[in-house]
Design a protein around this motif. Structure first.
Motif, mmCIF file in Angstrom:
data_model
loop_
_atom_site.group_PDB
_atom_site.id
_atom_site.type_symbol
_atom_site.label_atom_id
_atom_site.label_comp_id
_atom_site.label_asym_id
_atom_site.label_seq_id
_atom_site.Cartn_x
_atom_site.Cartn_y
_atom_site.Cartn_z
ATOM 1 N N PHE A 238 0.793 -1.242 0.000
ATOM 2 C CA PHE A 238 0.000 0.000 0.000
ATOM 3 C C PHE A 238 0.823 1.290 0.000
ATOM 4 O O PHE A 238 0.294 2.353 -0.283
ATOM 5 C CB PHE A 238 -1.037 -0.020 1.140
ATOM 6 C CG PHE A 238 -0.540 0.366 2.505
ATOM 7 C CD1 PHE A 238 -0.462 1.716 2.878
ATOM 8 C CD2 PHE A 238 -0.170 -0.599 3.423
ATOM 9 C CE1 PHE A 238 -0.027 2.071 4.144
ATOM 10 C CE2 PHE A 238 0.269 -0.249 4.679
ATOM 11 C CZ PHE A 238 0.353 1.095 5.046
ATOM 12 N N TYR A 239 2.120 1.205 0.330
ATOM 13 C CA TYR A 239 2.891 2.454 0.423
ATOM 14 C C TYR A 239 4.044 2.462 -0.580
ATOM 15 O O TYR A 239 4.534 1.414 -0.995
ATOM 16 C CB TYR A 239 3.431 2.641 1.852
ATOM 17 C CG TYR A 239 4.128 1.426 2.421
ATOM 18 C CD1 TYR A 239 5.456 1.146 2.104
ATOM 19 C CD2 TYR A 239 3.454 0.543 3.268
ATOM 20 C CE1 TYR A 239 6.095 0.031 2.623
ATOM 21 C CE2 TYR A 239 4.092 -0.580 3.790
ATOM 22 C CZ TYR A 239 5.405 -0.828 3.467
ATOM 23 O OH TYR A 239 6.031 -1.939 3.965
ATOM 24 N N PRO A 240 4.482 3.647 -0.971
ATOM 25 C CA PRO A 240 5.562 3.755 -1.956
ATOM 26 C C PRO A 240 6.936 3.488 -1.344
ATOM 27 O O PRO A 240 7.188 3.854 -0.191
ATOM 28 C CB PRO A 240 5.465 5.208 -2.427
ATOM 29 C CG PRO A 240 4.812 5.941 -1.312
ATOM 30 C CD PRO A 240 3.918 4.966 -0.612
ATOM 31 N N LYS A 241 7.780 2.829 -2.134
ATOM 32 C CA LYS A 241 9.124 2.467 -1.676
ATOM 33 C C LYS A 241 10.185 3.219 -2.482
ATOM 34 O O LYS A 241 9.924 3.653 -3.600
ATOM 35 C CB LYS A 241 9.329 0.959 -1.808
ATOM 36 C CG LYS A 241 8.510 0.175 -0.804
ATOM 37 C CD LYS A 241 8.145 -1.196 -1.322
ATOM 38 C CE LYS A 241 6.796 -1.672 -0.849
ATOM 39 N NZ LYS A 241 5.637 -1.125 -1.549
ATOM 40 N N GLY A 242 11.361 3.315 -1.895
ATOM 41 C CA GLY A 242 12.462 4.017 -2.544
ATOM 42 C C GLY A 242 13.024 3.230 -3.712
ATOM 43 O O GLY A 242 12.651 2.068 -3.932
ATOM 44 N N PRO A 243 13.928 3.827 -4.482
ATOM 45 C CA PRO A 243 14.566 3.146 -5.614
ATOM 46 C C PRO A 243 15.413 1.963 -5.120
ATOM 47 O O PRO A 243 15.726 1.884 -3.929
ATOM 48 C CB PRO A 243 15.439 4.239 -6.224
ATOM 49 C CG PRO A 243 15.613 5.265 -5.168
ATOM 50 C CD PRO A 243 14.406 5.201 -4.300
ATOM 51 N N PRO A 244 15.776 1.044 -6.030
ATOM 52 C CA PRO A 244 16.461 -0.203 -5.634
ATOM 53 C C PRO A 244 17.673 -0.003 -4.714
ATOM 54 O O PRO A 244 17.873 -0.796 -3.790
ATOM 55 C CB PRO A 244 16.889 -0.804 -6.980
ATOM 56 C CG PRO A 244 15.887 -0.291 -7.948
ATOM 57 C CD PRO A 244 15.500 1.072 -7.467
ATOM 58 N N ASP A 245 18.462 1.055 -4.930
ATOM 59 C CA ASP A 245 19.650 1.216 -4.086
ATOM 60 C C ASP A 245 19.300 1.769 -2.703
ATOM 61 O O ASP A 245 20.163 1.867 -1.834
ATOM 62 C CB ASP A 245 20.679 2.119 -4.771
ATOM 63 C CG ASP A 245 20.198 3.563 -4.855
ATOM 64 O OD1 ASP A 245 18.969 3.795 -4.731
ATOM 65 O OD2 ASP A 245 21.046 4.460 -5.039
ATOM 66 N N SER A 246 18.045 2.142 -2.519
ATOM 67 C CA SER A 246 17.632 2.609 -1.191
ATOM 68 C C SER A 246 16.187 2.189 -0.941
ATOM 69 O O SER A 246 15.346 2.962 -0.523
ATOM 70 C CB SER A 246 17.780 4.128 -1.095
ATOM 71 O OG SER A 246 17.174 4.746 -2.217
ATOM 72 N N ARG A 247 15.939 0.915 -1.271
ATOM 73 C CA ARG A 247 14.596 0.373 -1.077
ATOM 74 C C ARG A 247 14.215 0.479 0.386
ATOM 75 O O ARG A 247 15.051 0.364 1.275
ATOM 76 C CB ARG A 247 14.566 -1.093 -1.506
ATOM 77 C CG ARG A 247 13.256 -1.510 -2.144
ATOM 78 C CD ARG A 247 13.323 -2.949 -2.606
ATOM 79 N NE ARG A 247 12.603 -3.838 -1.671
ATOM 80 C CZ ARG A 247 11.278 -3.981 -1.701
ATOM 81 N NH1 ARG A 247 10.545 -3.314 -2.547
ATOM 82 N NH2 ARG A 247 10.691 -4.805 -0.853
ATOM 83 N N GLY A 248 12.940 0.718 0.626
ATOM 84 C CA GLY A 248 12.441 0.910 1.985
ATOM 85 C C GLY A 248 11.276 1.872 1.883
ATOM 86 O O GLY A 248 11.014 2.436 0.810
ATOM 87 N N THR A 249 10.557 2.060 2.981
ATOM 88 C CA THR A 249 9.379 2.924 2.940
ATOM 89 C C THR A 249 9.790 4.373 2.698
ATOM 90 O O THR A 249 10.689 4.886 3.368
ATOM 91 C CB THR A 249 8.613 2.829 4.273
ATOM 92 O OG1 THR A 249 8.400 1.454 4.568
ATOM 93 C CG2 THR A 249 7.280 3.566 4.192
#
Ligand SMILES: *[C@@H]1O[C@H](CO)[C@@H](O)[C@H](O)[C@H]1NC(C)=O
Ligand SMILES: *[C@@H]1O[C@H](CO)[C@@H](O)[C@H](O)[C@H]1NC(C)=O
Ligand SMILES: *[C@@H]1O[C@H](CO)[C@@H](O)[C@H](O)[C@H]1NC(C)=O
Ligand SMILES: *[C@@H]1O[C@H](CO)[C@@H](O)[C@H](O)[C@H]1NC(C)=O
Ligand SMILES: *[C@@H]1O[C@H](CO)[C@@H](O)[C@H](O)[C@H]1NC(C)=O
Ligand SMILES: *[C@@H]1O[C@H](CO)[C@@H](O)[C@H](O)[C@H]1NC(C)=O
Ligand SMILES: *[C@@H]1O[C@H](CO)[C@@H](O)[C@H](O)[C@H]1NC(C)=O
Length: 784
Positions: A343-354
């Motif tokens: 349900f929430y947007p995540k960061g780009p692959p090198d800084s994946r996370g909420t």
């Protein structure tokens, strides 16, 4: 024992027994039954603890040493100071004493010098009451610097235990790894080379035990997030501050405890847990108030049909609304829903996370508040770690204090959590699910190189949850997170196995549930499918044993959450968990693996079952206990006595087999230490076995015997969530029930051996009573 040694004798059942088992003692008194020996010997020699003038100590029982110390050590200024080579110098000794809420205590203290720094080590024991526990303390009088050397080790060792080189008949098991210590749970003989222990972030409590009922639990006592253990190359288990910590602040106190008892592994854990929860004021207030633990829910996390997969060509918003409409149509009483990482947007692959913890418009075009307004479903809302790019962080232009590293960020700001949770309440969040606890801790530098960052993170999260009326579910916790929850009242439940996948054995939560029960957390098995085939599922799998998964969830005392595709729910199966309003009919404690299952895991000598044997009970009314036995995955027969089951304190004499597989009525058998129940190799995973015990009620003339089975259509036929009281008078047995208005149930009992089924309907008050007097005037004998 040398004369110079200080010796402390534990009285195995003195204080802990009277505190923990007040109910059990009551039961003995009221039933006037003699107490019976446990799995082991309740009358076994107590454990004793001896420590000499050089902090050398031994835990022994009946003259045989169980645990022996190894020399203390400390890293500071890039050097290792050890009592072994004299580089750690004993300056002086002192005896300290005092009183706290646990009683009066005495500490034997040893002040060492590591270079110019004072390091005080103490062994603290309580004498009144005489708790069977020793707390080992490391006082950093002058702190340390330049300590870090290896995150998988420790910067200090006290206590350190020397694992013996010869077999002294002891085994161990240890919780370690993610999901509450489930991932790397390990068993072995307590002998050098007899097994492995992982250090670093994943390590947790180690329990050493024999095959008579003795057990000693070694576990962190405070500063749970920064306490680690290592198994070193000399075969020593060293407890201390985790190895990545660069400097320990002056005044820091690190503590590890050893708790010993003779009442069997389950009971010793339960007693230790009672001590820990009392010490930390961890009550069950929040657990009792947590909707997700008490009512049926619907889940969309990994393993679920709708995990990162809404209905074809529909948004998640529409999918949830469809689920609600469908549940209403079929009358499935889901009382809340879980939203997972989708349900929430995540960061780009090198800084994946909420990035931001809120739904974007592609997920919910009208917003999650709109969804909540329609469904009225409270929400269990998932979160992962924070992306280093999160706009909440001051470093990224936001308002809040975060420590931002290359890929991840971690909040250090109470206001952040307050604002986040207050906002979440608006779209229905009732439970905050913090997932990836192990990843966030184990892949950041700040969490592992300081003694306080990880603790502050969890404490602030918990404080804000409490202030905003949320509860917390821990997911992917290491044992250190699990133990930290002792200080966080809002944490009510935790996942105790890996993610659900249809057909995998992640349902085997009997051992991690022992730890959860001790820590006062409801164990959570994870979602399950109720129907074998779920068309078009993303896993390309099918669930061969939906019923077992539903049973395990219900017996756990944690959430019961199904995750089927719309229109593919087995409602009659699912509803065996619950009342018609979705209230879960639970046992009184989590079902846990019997001690002998753990023995078997170490010695594999046939003294224990060849598969899973778990037990629990319902404590109904003042003093009635109804035992529950689950056996699954057995490859050999196993004879189970009431004391093997942990039932000796209520002393059942009869056991009933759950009807099924062509057996229409509950099958009654004698049950006693001389007439054990044979759990056969036919108790497989698919055709698992369930047995229930009942007191034998004798009424009227002495010949009249009533044995209660309860609701046959429920997994827990006798639950205190259904039966509020049982009253026995000279002429009858009177049962009081609670239910939902107009709910009907069938209540089964054996009257002088004959199966009687009684229909019951609840009126507007939700109350009903039934008298089981002889002869039952309204009884209906059913024939199948
Ligand atoms: C170490 O701590 C002790 C006790 O607090 C104190 O008396 C002493 O001055 C400290 N030493 C140093 C070098 O800071
Ligand atoms: C822990 O278990 C996982 C599998 O669940 C495995 O991949 C990993 O290597 C284990 N780690 C340790 C330290 O034993
Ligand atoms: C989804 O939309 C696509 C493209 O519009 C269409 O081809 C497909 O049939 C739709 N699928 C379903 C299940 O409605
Ligand atoms: C949801 O309901 C609340 C309370 O009735 C109302 O204030 C709010 O505007 C509603 N939100 C939406 C998006 O419908
Ligand atoms: C990790 O953190 C410690 C202190 O918290 C710091 O001294 C060290 O430089 C950090 N290491 C890295 C690689 O950032
Ligand atoms: C699903 O599994 C079956 C058998 O296990 C296999 O034949 C099939 O190709 C798989 N389908 C997909 C889409 O992976
Ligand atoms: C539903 O579960 C019951 C057991 O409670 C079973 O007998 C029945 O076959 C199941 N139905 C389906 C469609 O799976």
């Amino acid at each position: 024992m040398h004369r110079s040694m200080r010796s402390f004798l534990f009285f195995a059942f003195s204080a802990s027994f009277s505190l923990v088992n007040a109910a059990q003692l009551d039961s003995h008194r009221l039933n006037s039954r003699p107490s019976k020996p446990a799995t082991g010997q309740r009358d076994a020699d107590p454990f004793s603890f001896d420590i000499d003038g050089h902090a050398k100590f031994t835990f022994s029982q009946g003259g045989s040493a169980w645990l022996q110390s190894a020399p203390a050590f400390l890293y500071t200024e890039g050097k290792r100071f050890s009592a072994e080579d004299g580089s750690l110098k004993l300056d002086h000794q002192a005896t300290e004493s005092g009183a706290d809420k646990m009683g009066t205590w005495t500490s034997q203290c040893f002040v060492y010098m590591a270079g110019s720094r004072s390091w005080k080590l103490c062994a603290k024991t309580w004498s009144s009451p005489a708790w069977p526990l020793v707390v080992f303390q490391q006082h950093y009088m002058n702190g340390t610097d330049g300590s870090a050397h290896d995150t998988d080790s420790v910067i200090s060792g006290f206590p350190s235990f020397q694992i013996p080189t010869s077999d002294i008949g002891l085994g161990y098991f240890s919780y370690q790894g993610g999901q509450f210590g489930y991932k790397n749970l390990t068993y072995g003989k307590w002998i050098q080379g007899g097994g492995t222990l992982s250090g670093g972030a994943v390590g947790g409590p180690v329990t050493v035990f024999d095959q008579k009922g003795g057990a000693c639990i070694m576990a962190p006592f405070s500063e749970f997030m920064s306490t680690s253990r290592e198994l070193d190359s000399k075969g020593r288990v060293n407890w201390g501050v985790m190895g990545g910590v660069v400097s320990v602040p002056q005044g820091f106190i690190q503590q590890t405890a050893v708790y010993c008892g003779n009442a069997g592994i389950n009971q010793v854990f339960s007693d230790w847990g009672t001590f820990m929860r009392t010490y930390y004021d961890k009550t069950d207030v929040y657990r009792k108030a947590d909707l997700s633990i008490h009512y049926l829910g619907y889940y969309t996390d990994a393993g679920a049909y709708y995990y990162v997969k809404p209905e074809p060509n529909k948004t998640y918003e529409q999918t949830i609304l469809d689920l609600k409409a469908f549940a209403d149509l079929l009358g499935i009483p889901f009382r809340y829903i879980q939203y997972d990482a989708w349900f929430y947007p995540k960061g780009p692959p090198d800084s994946r996370g909420t990035m931001t913890w809120s739904a974007t418009s592609d997920i919910a075009p009208d917003g999650l508040q709109y969804v909540y307004n329609i469904t009225k479903w409270p929400v269990v809302a998932h979160n992962m770690w924070w992306s280093s790019k999160t706009p909440y962080a001051k470093a990224n232009g936001g308002k809040y204090n975060f420590i931002v590293e290359k890929q991840k960020a971690i909040p250090q700001d109470l206001t952040f959590w307050m604002d986040l949770f207050n906002q979440a309440r608006l779209w229905g969040v009732s439970v905050y699910e913090q997932d990836f606890l192990d990843v966030e801790f184990g892949t950041m530098n700040a969490t592992q190189s300081t003694v306080d960052v990880a603790k502050t993170w969890l404490m602030q999260m918990g404080q804000a949850a409490r202030a905003t009326g949320l509860t917390i579910q821990y997911c992917m916790s290491n044992p250190r997170h699990a133990m930290q929850s002792l200080e966080i009242p809002a944490v009510t439940h935790a996942r105790v196995s890996v993610d659900y996948r249809p057909g995998l054995d992640q349902w085997q939560i009997g051992v991690t549930s022992i730890l959860a029960h001790a820590l006062g957390l409801a164990p959570w098995k994870d979602n399950f499918w109720t129907v074998t085939e779920q068309p078009g599922n993303t896993y390309n799998m099918s669930e061969p044993d939906p019923e077992l998964k539903a049973v395990v969830s219900t017996l756990s005392t944690g959430p019961v959450g199904s995750s089927d595709m719309l229109q593919h729910t087995n409602v009659s199966l699912l509803m065996q968990c619950c009342r018609v309003d979705g209230l879960i009919l639970k046992p009184s404690k989590p079902a846990t693996a019997i001690d002998k299952q753990l023995w078997q895991s170490v010695w594999n000598n046939g003294l224990g079952p060849s598969g899973q044997v778990w037990t629990t009970y319902s404590h109904v009314g003042h003093d009635w206990y109804f035992g529950i036995i689950l056996a699954a995955g057995l490859t050999d027969d196993f004879k189970l006595s009431p004391s093997d089951a942990g039932f000796q304190f209520f002393n059942p004499t009869k056991v009933l087999r759950r009807p099924g597989q062509g057996v229409p009525d509950p099958l009654l058998a004698d049950f006693g230490d001389n007439s054990p129940l044979t759990l056969t190799s036919r108790c497989t995973v698919h055709d698992f076995c369930m047995y229930y015990t009942s007191p034998v009620f004798t009424v009227g003339t002495e010949e009249t015997q009533i044995i209660i089975y309860g609701e046959e259509s429920k997994f827990v036929p006798m639950s205190r969530d259904r039966v509020s009281n049982i009253e026995v008078t000279g002429d009858g047995v009177y049962v009081t029930f609670q239910g939902t208005r107009m709910e009907t149930i069938i209540f089964t009992y054996l009257f002088n051996g004959a199966t009687v089924r009684r229909f019951l309907m609840f009126d507007n008050s939700g109350m009903a009573t039934l008298s089981l007097e002889a002869p039952p005037p309204m009884s209906v004998r059913t024939f199948v």
